[in-house]
Design a protein around this motif. Sequence first.
Motif, PDB file in Angstrom:
ATOM      1  N   ILE A  68       0.846  -1.191   0.000  1.00 45.86           N
ATOM      2  CA  ILE A  68       0.000   0.000   0.000  1.00 45.86           C
ATOM      3  C   ILE A  68       0.885   1.246   0.000  1.00 45.86           C
ATOM      4  CG2 ILE A  68      -1.724   1.292   1.348  1.00 45.86           C
ATOM      5  CD1 ILE A  68      -2.541  -1.506   2.530  1.00 45.86           C
ATOM      6  N   LEU A  69       0.546   2.205  -0.851  1.00 41.84           N
ATOM      7  CA  LEU A  69       1.179   3.533  -0.796  1.00 41.84           C
ATOM      8  C   LEU A  69       0.092   4.523  -0.434  1.00 41.84           C
ATOM      9  CD1 LEU A  69       3.444   3.818  -3.983  1.00 41.84           C
ATOM     10  CD2 LEU A  69       4.105   3.221  -1.651  1.00 41.84           C
ATOM     11  N   GLY A  70       0.383   5.411   0.491  1.00 40.17           N
ATOM     12  CA  GLY A  70      -0.634   6.391   0.855  1.00 40.17           C
ATOM     13  C   GLY A  70      -0.080   7.422   1.809  1.00 40.17           C
ATOM     14  N   ASP A  84      -2.805  11.784  26.064  1.00 34.31           N
ATOM     15  CA  ASP A  84      -2.976  12.656  24.886  1.00 34.31           C
ATOM     16  C   ASP A  84      -1.853  12.428  23.865  1.00 34.31           C
ATOM     17  OD1 ASP A  84      -0.876  13.815  26.149  1.00 34.31           O
ATOM     18  OD2 ASP A  84      -1.800  15.780  26.447  1.00 34.31           O
ATOM     19  N   PHE A  85      -0.836  11.652  24.252  1.00 33.42           N
ATOM     20  CA  PHE A  85       0.273  11.368  23.332  1.00 33.42           C
ATOM     21  C   PHE A  85       0.141   9.972  22.714  1.00 33.42           C
ATOM     22  CE2 PHE A  85       1.507  10.350  27.677  1.00 33.42           C
ATOM     23  CZ  PHE A  85       1.851   9.004  27.561  1.00 33.42           C
ATOM     24  N   TRP A  86      -1.049   9.426  22.732  1.00 32.92           N
ATOM     25  CA  TRP A  86      -1.232   8.063  22.217  1.00 32.92           C
ATOM     26  C   TRP A  86      -2.513   8.002  21.386  1.00 32.92           C
ATOM     27  CZ3 TRP A  86      -4.476   3.946  21.955  1.00 32.92           C
ATOM     28  CH2 TRP A  86      -3.912   2.685  21.692  1.00 32.92           C
ATOM     29  N   GLY A  87      -2.477   7.306  20.269  1.00 30.66           N
ATOM     30  CA  GLY A  87      -3.690   7.180  19.461  1.00 30.66           C
ATOM     31  C   GLY A  87      -3.425   6.527  18.120  1.00 30.66           C
ATOM     32  N   GLY A  88      -4.391   6.675  17.247  1.00 32.19           N
ATOM     33  CA  GLY A  88      -4.307   5.974  15.971  1.00 32.19           C
ATOM     34  C   GLY A  88      -3.917   6.876  14.811  1.00 32.19           C
ATOM     35  N   TYR A  89      -3.383   6.228  13.793  1.00 29.69           N
ATOM     36  CA  TYR A  89      -3.165   6.867  12.486  1.00 29.69           C
ATOM     37  C   TYR A  89      -3.933   6.045  11.464  1.00 29.69           C
ATOM     38  CZ  TYR A  89       0.895   9.636  14.004  1.00 29.69           C
ATOM     39  OH  TYR A  89       1.725  10.526  14.613  1.00 29.69           O
ATOM     40  N   ARG A  90      -4.524   6.752  10.515  1.00 24.90           N
ATOM     41  CA  ARG A  90      -5.165   6.057   9.396  1.00 24.90           C
ATOM     42  C   ARG A  90      -4.283   6.217   8.172  1.00 24.90           C
ATOM     43  NH1 ARG A  90     -10.062   7.619  10.068  1.00 24.90           N
ATOM     44  NH2 ARG A  90     -10.885   5.616  10.736  1.00 24.90           N
ATOM     45  N   VAL A  91      -3.940   5.096   7.537  1.00 29.02           N
ATOM     46  CA  VAL A  91      -3.220   5.155   6.266  1.00 29.02           C
ATOM     47  C   VAL A  91      -4.281   5.198   5.169  1.00 29.02           C
ATOM     48  CG1 VAL A  91      -1.620   3.974   4.711  1.00 29.02           C
ATOM     49  CG2 VAL A  91      -1.289   3.808   7.202  1.00 29.02           C
ATOM     50  N   ILE A  92      -4.302   6.320   4.449  1.00 30.88           N
ATOM     51  CA  ILE A  92      -5.292   6.502   3.377  1.00 30.88           C
ATOM     52  C   ILE A  92      -4.611   6.153   2.056  1.00 30.88           C
ATOM     53  CG2 ILE A  92      -6.785   8.197   2.242  1.00 30.88           C
ATOM     54  CD1 ILE A  92      -6.573   9.681   5.081  1.00 30.88           C
ATOM     55  N   PRO A  93      -5.016   5.023   1.460  1.00 30.48           N
ATOM     56  CA  PRO A  93      -4.249   4.535   0.307  1.00 30.48           C
ATOM     57  C   PRO A  93      -4.511   5.289  -0.987  1.00 30.48           C
ATOM     58  CG  PRO A  93      -6.014   3.008   0.822  1.00 30.48           C
ATOM     59  CD  PRO A  93      -6.114   4.120   1.826  1.00 30.48           C
ATOM     60  N   GLU A  94      -3.439   5.437  -1.763  1.00 29.23           N
ATOM     61  CA  GLU A  94      -3.531   5.940  -3.148  1.00 29.23           C
ATOM     62  C   GLU A  94      -3.404   4.757  -4.094  1.00 29.23           C
ATOM     63  OE1 GLU A  94      -3.765   9.159  -3.909  1.00 29.23           O
ATOM     64  OE2 GLU A  94      -3.550   9.914  -1.857  1.00 29.23           O
ATOM     65  N   GLN A  95      -2.615   3.773  -3.661  1.00 30.49           N
ATOM     66  CA  GLN A  95      -2.391   2.575  -4.472  1.00 30.49           C
ATOM     67  C   GLN A  95      -2.391   1.342  -3.566  1.00 30.49           C
ATOM     68  OE1 GLN A  95       1.276   2.797  -6.743  1.00 30.49           O
ATOM     69  NE2 GLN A  95       0.164   3.717  -8.432  1.00 30.49           N
ATOM     70  N   ILE A  96      -2.989   0.279  -4.064  1.00 30.64           N
ATOM     71  CA  ILE A  96      -2.930  -0.999  -3.337  1.00 30.64           C
ATOM     72  C   ILE A  96      -2.577  -2.079  -4.357  1.00 30.64           C
ATOM     73  CG2 ILE A  96      -4.140  -2.633  -1.826  1.00 30.64           C
ATOM     74  CD1 ILE A  96      -6.107  -0.477  -1.090  1.00 30.64           C
ATOM     75  N   GLU A  97      -1.476  -2.770  -4.091  1.00 29.53           N
ATOM     76  CA  GLU A  97      -1.090  -3.865  -4.993  1.00 29.53           C
ATOM     77  C   GLU A  97      -1.290  -5.216  -4.312  1.00 29.53           C
ATOM     78  OE1 GLU A  97       3.004  -4.035  -6.511  1.00 29.53           O
ATOM     79  OE2 GLU A  97       2.689  -6.197  -6.751  1.00 29.53           O
ATOM     80  N   PHE A  98      -1.965  -6.110  -5.011  1.00 31.92           N
ATOM     81  CA  PHE A  98      -2.148  -7.482  -4.529  1.00 31.92           C
ATOM     82  C   PHE A  98      -1.198  -8.373  -5.327  1.00 31.92           C
ATOM     83  CE2 PHE A  98      -5.968  -5.221  -3.502  1.00 31.92           C
ATOM     84  CZ  PHE A  98      -6.353  -5.727  -2.272  1.00 31.92           C
ATOM     85  N   TRP A  99      -0.399  -9.123  -4.614  1.00 30.00           N
ATOM     86  CA  TRP A  99       0.657  -9.943  -5.242  1.00 30.00           C
ATOM     87  C   TRP A  99       0.436 -11.393  -4.861  1.00 30.00           C
ATOM     88  CZ3 TRP A  99       4.378 -13.449  -3.991  1.00 30.00           C
ATOM     89  CH2 TRP A  99       5.542 -13.531  -4.773  1.00 30.00           C
TER      90      TRP A  99
END
Length: 212
Positions: free
Chosen positions: A108-110, A170-185
């Motif tokens: 995944i790239l994003g 307040d220094f802990w939490g989530g990040y969402r990776v928002i994809p631009e490309q997804i490759e299935f191999w």
Amino acid sequence: MLDLQDMRTDYMKGTLDECNVPANPYLLFEQWFQEAIDSQIKDPNAMLLATAGQNGQPNLRAVLLKIFDERGFVFFTNYNSVKAEEIAQNPKVAVEFLWLELERQVRILGRCEKITAKESLSYFMKRSRDSQIGAWVSDQSSVITSRKALQMQIEKMKQKFAKGHVPLPDFWGGYRVIPEQIEFWQGRPSRLHDRILYTKEAEGWKIERLAP
Ligand SMILES: Cc1cc2nc3c(=O)[nH]c(=O)nc-3n(C[C@H](O)[C@H](O)[C@H](O)COP(=O)(O)O)c2cc1C
């Protein structure tokens, strides 16, 4: 020295055809993820996350995927860690799921975005008390003097939060990776693997086959 040159596996477990993959890559990801669970792969939600800060040096570590839906792929971490610093400098990231037992990888790239504190809290409350305390204790990626110092810090936090629930740091939490490309191999015999690339467009996703 070990001779690795004759180590090779012919991949034969599956195929991937651009004519019958779903138009929506999340559906294919969900299907592959379910198959990874069914195959009893250890920690199928472990993913490698690559970041590169201002200096351009790529950095790589494993994190756990905890939420995924059509908005992206969410992992949780310390917002003061090295990865967080690098994401702040450059939100572009790469992610890799490697499911060797199924002869598959998903690349995944994003870009990364912090999720809301409300969303983080909702996940934090599902963690065990020890993991909640752990989030408070670990100043992730900083140098510490010893394991003992960490242990003492745990005891201190246990006392501090002896009564009631452990609050979300307040220094802990989530990040969402928002994809631009997804490759299935999907591995295939004689290194002629199937690679299907989804690229985000204004509406929907473009689907292409890549040379192995
Ligand atoms: C299988 C596995 C899963 C991990 N999951 C997480 C995770 O979800 N969040 C996290 O912050 N670190 C996780 N870690 C630890 C990270 O790999 C890393 O050591 C830590 O986050 C510090 O990275 P950084 O210094 O690049 O910020 C995991 C490690 C492994 C091996």
